[in-house]
Structures are given as C-alpha cells and as structure tokens.
Design a protein around this motif. Structure first.
Motif, mmCIF file in Angstrom:
data_model
loop_
_atom_site.group_PDB
_atom_site.id
_atom_site.type_symbol
_atom_site.label_atom_id
_atom_site.label_comp_id
_atom_site.label_asym_id
_atom_site.label_seq_id
_atom_site.Cartn_x
_atom_site.Cartn_y
_atom_site.Cartn_z
ATOM 1 N N PRO A 118 0.831 -1.210 0.000
ATOM 2 C CA PRO A 118 0.000 0.000 0.000
ATOM 3 C C PRO A 118 0.866 1.260 0.000
ATOM 4 O O PRO A 118 1.789 1.372 0.802
ATOM 5 C CB PRO A 118 -0.797 -0.115 1.299
ATOM 6 C CG PRO A 118 -0.023 -1.045 2.168
ATOM 7 C CD PRO A 118 0.728 -1.971 1.256
ATOM 8 N N GLY A 119 0.596 2.179 -0.914
ATOM 9 C CA GLY A 119 1.308 3.448 -0.922
ATOM 10 C C GLY A 119 2.740 3.340 -1.403
ATOM 11 O O GLY A 119 3.578 4.159 -1.054
ATOM 12 N N LEU A 120 3.040 2.326 -2.232
ATOM 13 C CA LEU A 120 4.405 2.173 -2.760
ATOM 14 C C LEU A 120 4.328 2.179 -4.288
ATOM 15 O O LEU A 120 3.837 1.230 -4.889
ATOM 16 C CB LEU A 120 5.020 0.869 -2.251
ATOM 17 C CG LEU A 120 5.170 0.768 -0.726
ATOM 18 C CD1 LEU A 120 5.640 -0.627 -0.318
ATOM 19 C CD2 LEU A 120 6.150 1.820 -0.206
ATOM 20 N N SER A 121 4.814 3.251 -4.904
ATOM 21 C CA SER A 121 4.669 3.424 -6.348
ATOM 22 C C SER A 121 6.026 3.418 -7.032
ATOM 23 O O SER A 121 6.977 4.025 -6.543
ATOM 24 C CB SER A 121 3.975 4.765 -6.640
ATOM 25 O OG SER A 121 2.701 4.809 -6.027
ATOM 26 N N PRO A 122 6.123 2.735 -8.182
ATOM 27 C CA PRO A 122 7.407 2.642 -8.884
ATOM 28 C C PRO A 122 7.677 3.917 -9.684
ATOM 29 O O PRO A 122 6.917 4.257 -10.586
ATOM 30 C CB PRO A 122 7.198 1.444 -9.812
ATOM 31 C CG PRO A 122 5.728 1.429 -10.080
ATOM 32 C CD PRO A 122 5.063 1.975 -8.850
ATOM 33 N N VAL A 123 8.760 4.597 -9.368
ATOM 34 C CA VAL A 123 9.020 5.903 -9.980
ATOM 35 C C VAL A 123 9.131 5.792 -11.499
ATOM 36 O O VAL A 123 8.604 6.637 -12.220
ATOM 37 C CB VAL A 123 10.289 6.531 -9.363
ATOM 38 C CG1 VAL A 123 10.713 7.766 -10.146
ATOM 39 C CG2 VAL A 123 10.022 6.888 -7.907
ATOM 40 N N ARG A 124 9.775 4.747 -11.997
ATOM 41 C CA ARG A 124 9.966 4.639 -13.449
ATOM 42 C C ARG A 124 8.671 4.409 -14.202
ATOM 43 O O ARG A 124 8.624 4.578 -15.419
ATOM 44 C CB ARG A 124 10.905 3.480 -13.785
ATOM 45 C CG ARG A 124 12.347 3.797 -13.450
ATOM 46 C CD ARG A 124 13.267 2.716 -13.964
ATOM 47 N NE ARG A 124 13.141 2.536 -15.409
ATOM 48 C CZ ARG A 124 13.762 1.571 -16.086
ATOM 49 N NH1 ARG A 124 14.536 0.734 -15.435
ATOM 50 N NH2 ARG A 124 13.605 1.462 -17.379
ATOM 51 N N HIS A 125 7.633 3.977 -13.535
ATOM 52 C CA HIS A 125 6.394 3.653 -14.224
ATOM 53 C C HIS A 125 5.316 4.691 -13.977
ATOM 54 O O HIS A 125 4.191 4.522 -14.414
ATOM 55 C CB HIS A 125 5.925 2.264 -13.814
ATOM 56 C CG HIS A 125 6.909 1.195 -14.164
ATOM 57 N ND1 HIS A 125 6.914 0.578 -15.391
ATOM 58 C CD2 HIS A 125 7.956 0.687 -13.486
ATOM 59 C CE1 HIS A 125 7.925 -0.296 -15.429
ATOM 60 N NE2 HIS A 125 8.567 -0.247 -14.289
ATOM 61 N N LEU A 126 5.657 5.758 -13.269
ATOM 62 C CA LEU A 126 4.647 6.784 -13.000
ATOM 63 C C LEU A 126 4.235 7.493 -14.276
ATOM 64 O O LEU A 126 3.060 7.706 -14.539
ATOM 65 C CB LEU A 126 5.188 7.815 -12.002
ATOM 66 C CG LEU A 126 5.318 7.320 -10.566
ATOM 67 C CD1 LEU A 126 6.074 8.348 -9.739
ATOM 68 C CD2 LEU A 126 3.949 7.063 -9.965
ATOM 69 N N GLY A 127 5.207 7.863 -15.077
ATOM 70 C CA GLY A 127 4.911 8.665 -16.253
ATOM 71 C C GLY A 127 3.981 7.984 -17.221
ATOM 72 O O GLY A 127 2.999 8.562 -17.665
ATOM 73 N N LYS A 128 4.243 6.717 -17.503
ATOM 74 C CA LYS A 128 3.448 6.091 -18.547
ATOM 75 C C LYS A 128 2.036 5.765 -18.089
ATOM 76 O O LYS A 128 1.194 5.429 -18.904
ATOM 77 C CB LYS A 128 4.161 4.863 -19.108
ATOM 78 C CG LYS A 128 4.135 3.640 -18.244
ATOM 79 C CD LYS A 128 4.743 2.463 -19.021
ATOM 80 C CE LYS A 128 4.733 1.212 -18.166
ATOM 81 N NZ LYS A 128 5.395 0.100 -18.842
ATOM 82 N N ASN A 129 1.781 5.867 -16.790
ATOM 83 C CA ASN A 129 0.418 5.648 -16.324
ATOM 84 C C ASN A 129 -0.358 6.934 -16.137
ATOM 85 O O ASN A 129 -1.539 6.910 -15.835
ATOM 86 C CB ASN A 129 0.430 4.865 -15.015
ATOM 87 C CG ASN A 129 0.836 3.432 -15.264
ATOM 88 O OD1 ASN A 129 0.090 2.689 -15.874
ATOM 89 N ND2 ASN A 129 2.045 3.083 -14.853
ATOM 90 N N ALA A 130 0.321 8.060 -16.304
ATOM 91 C CA ALA A 130 -0.334 9.334 -16.034
ATOM 92 C C ALA A 130 -1.557 9.534 -16.920
ATOM 93 O O ALA A 130 -2.575 10.054 -16.484
ATOM 94 C CB ALA A 130 0.654 10.478 -16.220
#
Lengths: 351, 351, 351, 351
Positions: C204-216
């Motif tokens: 919970p509350g742990l997001s992968p920095v490298r994959h943030l952009g492509k999910n925006a």
C-alpha cells in the motif's frame, strides 16, 4: 561562517556543545524562535508613496541609460524588515519600471514569474513570446515563468508601471534560471490587440476550441492582459448586485482552468465605496497592494498609512488589515496565497 | 417477454439452449452485433426545418393550452432511427418550446439537465432558482440538473426557443428524479440582468471572490446565460486573429473551472465564412445542431441537408460531417462529448 | 416504423397530431413517463444460481467448441426486465466464462471495459497486453478498455469465472469499437507474477518511480490483479479496527490515482459477519453482485433471494438492498457508480 | 539596518542613490546575483556520519533531560552553507532524535510537517492524533501538518531516529503556527498495529469505503506508517521485473490520491545493487538522504562522500548526484519536489 556555537556552565555539556558544533549539529533545546505560536514575520508593513516613486523614477530616467545594467530601469521596493534585501515582502519583489519615449527593454526570460500593473499613463507595449500587449492605466499584464518578454515605449511621454515578481520565493527554492532573448533587438510592434486577447478575451466563459489543447499543459493563464474597462464594469456589476454592499473584490483568473493567473501569485482588485471601511481581515502569506484610484487610509497591524493613487503598500503575513475609503478606492493586490493554499498552509480570518 | 430463445439443429445443443433460456441465460456464441468493429448507430442523420417548427409550434399555441399536460408546450424532435422514442439522438432530447404573450410555465426541477437556445425573437424570461434570465436571439441559457426553472413571456409577441436535455442518457442510467416547484405561480420578474451575470459575467478571467466558495461544489457553470453580443464578438476576434482561417469554433465554458458548462453536455458555436466549407470531422457521441444565421448545406454521413436559419440537424456518432456556408453560417451545437471524454471513450478524427 | 402517432377527439388537434407525426415531432403534453418522481427502472432484481451456472457452463464445455463464435464460451445473464437483451442490468453485462483444460481464447480488444472475478477454482491465466495474470478463487482481474486480452487454461481441470463488462453503457453511447488481436495464437505463458503486480503490487502506498509517467494518461488502474489473500487480510484488519462492526466494505482502487479501477465500473468487496444483517441501503445506478463465500439472504426491493457461494445477484437502481449473513458472507460487487458520480447523478441513502 | 546604500562616482547619480536609499528603494542596475543563469545555491553538499550521530545523541541522552527545552532531545543538522541556521537544506530541517528507555516526548502540533525514519533499532512508538505507530528499522512514520504527535520508548534500549521537517520552507512563507497538546502526559500505548494501518494498510489498491469521506479534504496521506517489510518486498519485485536493472526507486504515496505523502515533501527509497552505480541525475530542489543499508560512495557535485548505513547526506538543488554501491545500498530520500512541481519549477535531467 559555520555552525553557531552554544555555551553551557556545565563542563561536560559545554564539551558536548563544542563537539556538536564541530560536527555541524545544533542542540534543539538551546534553539528558540523556531516553532512560534504564530508566524514570526520579518516583513514590515510599509508604504511607498506614488508621488515619490514617480519623481525618483523620472530622475532615474534622466540619469541612467536603459542599458546600464540588466536592460531594465527599475527601482526595487526594499522592505525595511528584510535586512537590506531588495524585496517588498519575504516572498515577492515589487518595483517601478520607467521607460522614456522611444526606449525599449530587450527580451529575456526567467523562471521567476512577473506581472505588470499600470497605475497611470498609457502607450507602452509588453511583448510576451512575441505577442504585443498594450499597456494603459488599470491594465494587468502577465509575463509568466519562462516566457520571453520585452517592453517598448513608442509614445511621446515617459511611461511607468509596477512590476511584481515571485523572485524571493523562487530564489528560496533554489530554482532561478535566466536566459537572454534570441535577439538583442526590441520588437517595436504596436498592435492594438494581442493574439492572447483575440483568442481568450472574447467574453466570460467563451473558449477557443483550437487553442484548448496547447494550453492544457501550461500552468499559467493563456489570457495575458486584463483590461481596466472589463475590470471596472465587473466591479460595478458586483456592487449593483447587492445594494447593501460597500465593498467588493474580483479575482483575476485563468479562463482555461478557473484558477489563479499564475501558480505563485494571486491577483485581485478590491473596490471600497467612498465613506466606507472594508471588513478587517488577516491571512497567512504576504501582499503587495497598489492604489489605482481614490484615497483613504490602509490600516496594517498597528500602523495606518494614508494613501492616494499610485501608492504601494505591503501587508505582511498574519497582520490584520482594513481599508478606509475617503474617496472611492480601487486597490490592486498581489499575494502568494496560491502557494499557501496548495501546501495546506493558507489561513484567513475575518475579524 | 423474457430471455430470447435460440435454436440449434443438434438435439443436445437445442436442449442446452432451452435450459439456458429457462435460466435467463444466453449463449454468447449465438449473439451477433454486440462487439462491432465500429459503432452500430441507430440515431439517423436528420433535419427538422425551422419554418415547419415555427408553423407547428404556432398552431400548437393556438390549439393547446399551456397547462394541458406537464405545464410546457413543447414539440419533441423524434429521430426516425429510434423506434418511436421522442429523442433527437440516443443520448439527447431536442425540442422547441412555445409561449404565447402573457403565458408562463411554472417552476419544477429534475435531474436531467436542460439548456435553452434562442433561434429567433426575444422578450421571454427563464428563472433559475429564482434568478431571472432574459432570452433573446443567439442567447444560451442553462437550467442545470436539479435547479428549479420556470419561463414567462411578458411581451406582445409569442416566443419560441430550442430546448436540449440529456434526458435519454439520464434515463438510461436509471437516475431520473422530478419535483414540482415550491409554488405553482410563475414568477414574472423582468430584470434586465441576472444575478448570475452580475456575479460571473463581468469579463473574461474575472471571478467574484465572495461567490467562489459556493460554486466550488456545483458541477455546472455559475454563469447561466451566454449573450449573443459576447459570442459574436468573440467569434469575430478569433477569425481576425488568423486571416487564413475560414471557420472557427468557440466552446461555452464554466468560468469557475474552465470546463464544460454542464457535466453531460458540451455547447459550441461554429462560424463558417460565406463560400467556404468546414473541415470534415467525425467523433464518437452525437450532436444536436441549430442554424442561428446563414444558409448552406450540412453533409452528415451520406446525407446532405440544405439548411437555413432555424433548422435543427442531428449528427449521429461516428458520422463524418461537414458544413458548406453559402452565406456566413453560425451553427450552435450540443453534444455528449464531456461524458465520452470522462469515460475515456471520446475519439475524433479530422479527415 | 417512425414517430409514434397520437390521437385526439378534437378534429383540429388530431390534424395537428398528424402533421407533427409527419414531421417526426411529438407533443410533450401527450407523453407520460418521461420525468418520473423517482427512477422508472426496467432492470429487475434477479438471482442466477451458482450451482446452475456451473452445470450449464460445464454442459456448454462439452457441447460447444471454444471457437464456435466469438472465440469465447460465455453464458450471458439476461435480466428478465430488459426485453430479451443479453444484459444483467441496464448498464452492465454479466456472464460466466468456461475453459476446458488446454483451451485458450485468443486475443482481441474493444472499447467496452471488462473485469473477471473468480468464484471458484484456479489455474487459468488472462494476458493483458501480453502480461500474464494468474486467476484463482477470489481474485479480481482487469481487462480495461482497448487492452488486448486473451485467456488460457493449462491445467487439468476446467475453469470458470464471472465476466462483467460496461457493454450496455458503451453501446448506449454509440462508442463500441472492436479489434482482433495481432495474432490468432493464444499466448500460453504461465508466469506466477505479472509485470503489473511486480510494478504496482508491492504494498500500500508504494509506487514505482519509473512507471509513474506512462500511467499518467491512462484512465484505468496500472495494477491489473487484486489478490484474494490481500483482500481477505484487509477485510479482517478493517473488522479488527472496530470491535462493534458486523460488516465492512473495501473498494478496489487505482493506486496511481486513488480512484476507481476503471472509469465506468466500481468494484467492492463487502464482508458481513455470521448472524448479522448489513445496513439497508439504496443508491442510483445498478449493481452486479457475486457471493464468494458464505450464505444467507439478499433482500432487494420487495424480493428476497436465499444465496450461497457462486450466486450472481442484480440490484437495480434505487432499490433498497440488505444482506443477511447466516454464515460469514463475502460479496463482490460491480456498479456503475463512477459514471453517476462524475455526472452529478449519484444519490445514496442509508435507511 | 535598512536598505543597502549604493555608490556612484557621478555626483547626481550619487544623490539619486542617497534619495533612493532614504525611500527604501534600490536601483536594479546596481544589483547583481538576482537573476542567475542557473540556481545560485547556498546549501552545500554535506554528510553527517551515522557513527558520530549515534555517539553524540547517546551523550546527549546522558547529559540532557528530555524536558530541558522543547520536550524533544534533538540534534539538528546545520548545513555549513546556511550561515549558522539549523537547517540541513534551504527548505528542510533534518535531525536525529534520541529517547532513553521509559522516556516520552509529550504531544504538540505545528504547521510544519514532519516525518520520522528509523535507521536502526526498534521499540518506540509515535502517536499521531492518538493513533499509536510502532517504529522499527526501515519504517517511515508521518506526522503531518497540524496533527498532534508524541513519542515514547517503553523498551529497555535507547532509540534514535531521523526527523525531517519542512520547517525552513514554512518559515520562509511566514506560516509557522505551534500548539501544545491537550495534555502534558505522554500516552504510552503500545498497540502493535495503528488504526491508520488497519484502515489503509491492507494491501495495494484496497481502500476502506467508510473512511474515504473523511480523508477527502486532508492534504496528506491517511496511511501514516510505511513498513520496511513492504518496502523491501516491493523493491525486490521491481528489480525482479527487469533483469537488466541495477537500481530501482520506489515513491511512498498517499493511497487516497496516489500523490505524495504530504504536500511539501516527497519520500523515496532507492536500491542500488552491489557493484553498480546509479545513473547520474540532477534536479531542482534539495534532498535529505539517509543510508539505511549498505555502503559505497555518493557523488554530489564535485564532492564524493564515502557512506555507510546511518549516514545522512544532503544533495543541494541542481547538483548532479550519483550513487556507487559497494555493498547493496538502500537510500531513503526526502525532497521538496512536490512544491517545485506544483509551482511549475521542477526540472530534472538524467545525464
């Protein structure tokens, strides 16, 4: 320079303090003034007289060539509470800029955002990324972060306006970038209406479909000039809508998003009818105000400033302020409220 | 009524099919037309003639008292593709409403949102939650979801306008609620300017600080009337800004948020200069269009409708459409695009 | 076919009605049932028995090859209120899908969004844009709008699960698009953990920095599988946190945005402890529910359905519903609530 | 004190300068260093040794009673570039806090937000608005703006952790408020699991329906503790998902919104595998980093710091930084990036 050194009468504590200082550490229990019950504000309530600003700007216009340094002939308001820094408040720069007839200030851009507000006169142009914005009394003109901007005065009279920038805030965030323009030449176009206004200035709630996409990502308003005729009519309508009201306030907003014109500065215009006082208010964050029309008194904290058109007044954070209008008074204000709001730090009380 | 029954020549499959039908189940492998390569659209391209609408509305005005049923004298556009349903498209209701001199339609409210667009004439008022909105040619007036609204015509001439509602969509979502107004009396005020416009209609990017809070939660625009004078000037400015342009489109937007005027319907005005054709376009979702000025031809899919002012035209989903203006043509349109966008289903192609 | 024809005993009104019908117009004053005080709902409360679904799906598995039509062996729940349409509610498709050992369903994609919920069994895989998602009892697997998806069952036992799609809603919006996959081959990978879960399922509350952009930009959750072990533990923790609670509900959410997993469907899991009743509730929009564990009674409007694990139950819009758990009952539900909320049409009452 | 005075060799300019100074104005053309091509950063790259921090904190624990001043035994990292201010960077406070067995720090609250990160040891509790959060190695615990917080150590061993606050930023915005708690007593509860975690810590993408409403308005995460076991597993999964990766970074996020845990501070954990270097990066805004596990070298600008677990390192704005891991290295970091992003001032380059 270096870490502050604390002292103790106990030998072993003193030894500890010395060792802490050597290691660039400070004992919290000896520190004071960090977590105060209310904001400990250095910015002082202050007024710069419009008459004085005009005289000194005109003298600068005679003595100082526009290209002497920085390509801008600007007098910066230096708040006496800020240890000699050329800042009007802890977060905002305020200044007057002066252009002689036929003078121009060439293009540059920077991360600090700026706005121009005309307190008197007309006939200069500001170009923002090449779009020419005419400047006249009561107009608000935006030069947002990282837009190239330049000024020129093709008229027969000198021209002066107020600049407000978020420079102290951007500097405190270690994020100042600056670039010279692509050319040193000033673009001296004098179009009566900017593209910005042709696209976004048609009327309330009317957005150009072709220009929606390219503004989606911009954090600032696509409308770059807010004209006094519109502002004046809107203030009148608001007062007409409530016959018991003796004051009203408009916010200049981004027609694309409805939010503030720029992410760091809120711009508002307040009208207080002659013979009335505004409700006293206080809020976190500082304000730079300028009297466009009228005269009266602005109370800020324990100070009262008699004001007339052209005066610039600073309201520090968490200081109660109130306007008394002797003649109907229009007050333009810029604040850092959008920043405080976005960080969950905005508080306001009507007292 | 009940589940459809499928047949098979294989006995055991037929037995299965019978058992499925008894249990209200259907075999996917026998179903067709569910997942089509492109939208399978029932709504047909169609035009209702403005001249005919006027004549039939006037005859209704003579024959039908306003209170005969539902307190509204309204002729609903029934798209021939929709199996007799009184809907202009699969998601929108379109109609003309007619008021004789001195007639009024008392207040009620409902979850379906409505808008009124005046194609000709002036002098009626719509009150929204008690706020009186004058109606004249080219004006757009909103009566958002669950706002009480009523109409009256104090003038000497009959008055007609177009209504567009999201009723089919709200009905498909099983979310229709309706309430009679607090009184059966029509409020016959005739104020020249609504509170809505006094607060939010002052100019582009000018928002009333005192009214920001109460609009924060509303999903619709606080500005309830968009005046033709503003729209016309804005269209002219847009065309002036690009001398090579032969058409331009404005979107009516919520000045509080910059978004569409209501969450279910997008309103736009497109101007095509005389002798030009708009670029062909197609998009998911349907549109109800009305010709305010001018004449020409609107191509929709394989159909071409000669049009003149007053005509109502329907453009179904994913049908290519194009406007040819013989005389300068202003086309008002309403679409369900905000819904398709918010659900990730909007597609648009310029062909 | 065409516009409905209305009749009147007055000759001139009848003539008007005929002329209106000829012009595809309908008189509002003769229409009824359009603006009802409360929603007029066709969807009926209904239950499909899990035991029956299993038997019929197994018989289909014996009789019907997977590739007979549409490459999916699916039995669609056809609500008896919906005139033979193969839809569970006015806005949602619900069905069971059955795969024999070694069978596969090849890739395709479509604008309607789908989800799979496993009521019993394990050992099949769904691949979403090539990412293999294992399926076991209690797991929720998403196949969002326009993602390629395929299924295969490498195990020794047949496998069945529930499908829910927003197909009726997307069809009502005339926005159905469908594409075959890039290959007709089923990808039979059996990775134990999907990339989706490796990236977004860590905690919970742990997001992968490298994959943030492509999910925006994506409107749906980047996490495509929600595992029963997590859901079960989260339900237990919630009930542990309040010793007086006899029921609790979790929402499956998009970890990138905190919102619903997909823009059209809300997924929740409710646990009611043995011997308790949930609070009665009603809300706009419809729900498809499935009993994962336990048994009891689900009251919907005036109907009461005894339920056990595997049963599918439909709750129509604005019908009061309540759960009585004889044994501890876990109820998975899918609703169209995100759509109603985004359009300002969601209402909920706890009675 | 007062406005800085400028000098000129020209008499009339000198007179002007004197007059400007008397009026608290400064001539822009004499100012330098305001609009620099790149950020002019005072914060210096620096490392505080974990071994030294432990020793000095322990000595403070022997010599200084917890209630000597401010009820917190804290050693503040004072960056040598910041003129003696007790701040780690221009925007962030960093410190170590030390509690002897049986000691407690009573409740208070303030607008500056804080977080606690445990570099070694376990067994203390932080209570946030009464909710007890256990603290152990690798755990991140939030005490958001204006939440009452207190600490206690019921164990037999002393306990130390790192504090990071946004104090310099909130002070620069003149928005510091502070309140003592409702009681001076420390609440010494030792629940193994907080309510925060019972409600929001069940798993990725699992949100408690009953607690959604009350978190809608909060600008910070409803999940107040992020446990090392989860973080460790999530890092491992990310590295497993890409066999060519030698480093990966997780962001701690607000499960209600998907955004940063608090509006002013971004928290991340980066793992670099043994024998590898991270990609060099630079970004606007400053960072406070702490080495949780491993050792190696952190290059910051032109400085290289050998690091081991327990060390605290500061990376100033726009300084290129790179990690070399000799043993597998886990680096926790806090930055002001959310503020820079929300103001449109964030820039990042991978070099």
């Amino acid at each position: 320079m270096g870490t502050e050194r604390f002292t103790s009468e106990e030998d072993d504590v003193q030894t500890l303090y010395n060792d802490l200082a050597d290691e660039h550490l400070q004992p919290l229990w000896e520190l004071t003034g960090l977590l105060t019950h209310e904001p400990a504000v250095s910015t002082q309530p202050f007024r710069w007289s419009g008459r004085t600003l005009k005289k000194l700007a005109a003298r600068s216009g005679e003595l100082i060539p526009i290209d002497r340094g920085g390509d801008r002939r600007v007098l910066a308001c230096a708040n006496p509470g800020l240890q000699g820094a050329p800042f009007a408040t802890s977060t905002m720069w305020a200044a007057v800029q002066f252009l002689n007839p036929s003078e121009g200030a060439p293009p540059h851009r920077h991360t600090p955002a700026a706005l121009r507000f005309v307190l008197e006169g007309e006939g200069a142009w500001t170009l923002v990324d090449g779009d020419p914005l005419h400047m006249a009394t009561g107009d608000l003109v935006l030069t947002p972060s990282m837009t190239f901007h330049e000024h020129h005065n093709p008229g027969a009279q000198p021209m002066m306006w107020m600049d407000v920038l978020d420079l102290p805030m951007v500097a405190a965030l270690d994020a100042v970038f600056f670039e010279e323009g692509p050319t040193e030449q000033v673009d001296t176009r004098t179009d009566p209406l900017s593209s910005s206004e042709q696209h976004w200035g048609g009327g309330p709630g009317l957005s150009p479909v072709r220009h929606l996409g390219k503004n989606a990502a911009a954090p600032h308003s696509p409308l770059l000039a807010y004209r006094w005729a519109d502002t004046d009519r809107a203030l009148s309508r608001l007062l007409d809508s409530d016959s018991s009201a003796s004051e009203t306030t408009l916010r200049f907003t981004n027609p694309f998003s409805g939010g503030d014109v720029m992410p760091t500065m809120r711009c508002q215009m307040q009208r207080v009818l002659a013979g009335n006082q505004s409700a006293p208010r206080r809020q976190t964050g500082s304000q730079v105000c300028a009297v466009l029309h009228g005269n009266g008194v602005i109370h800020v904290g324990n100070t009262s400033f008699p004001v007339e058109s052209g005066d610039i007044v600073v309201i520090p954070s968490w200081h109660t302020w109130q306007i008394r209008a002797d003649a109907e008074l229009d007050l333009f204000s810029v604040s850092d409220a959008p920043v405080l709001e976005s960080l969950g730090l905005y508080r306001e009380t009507a007292e």
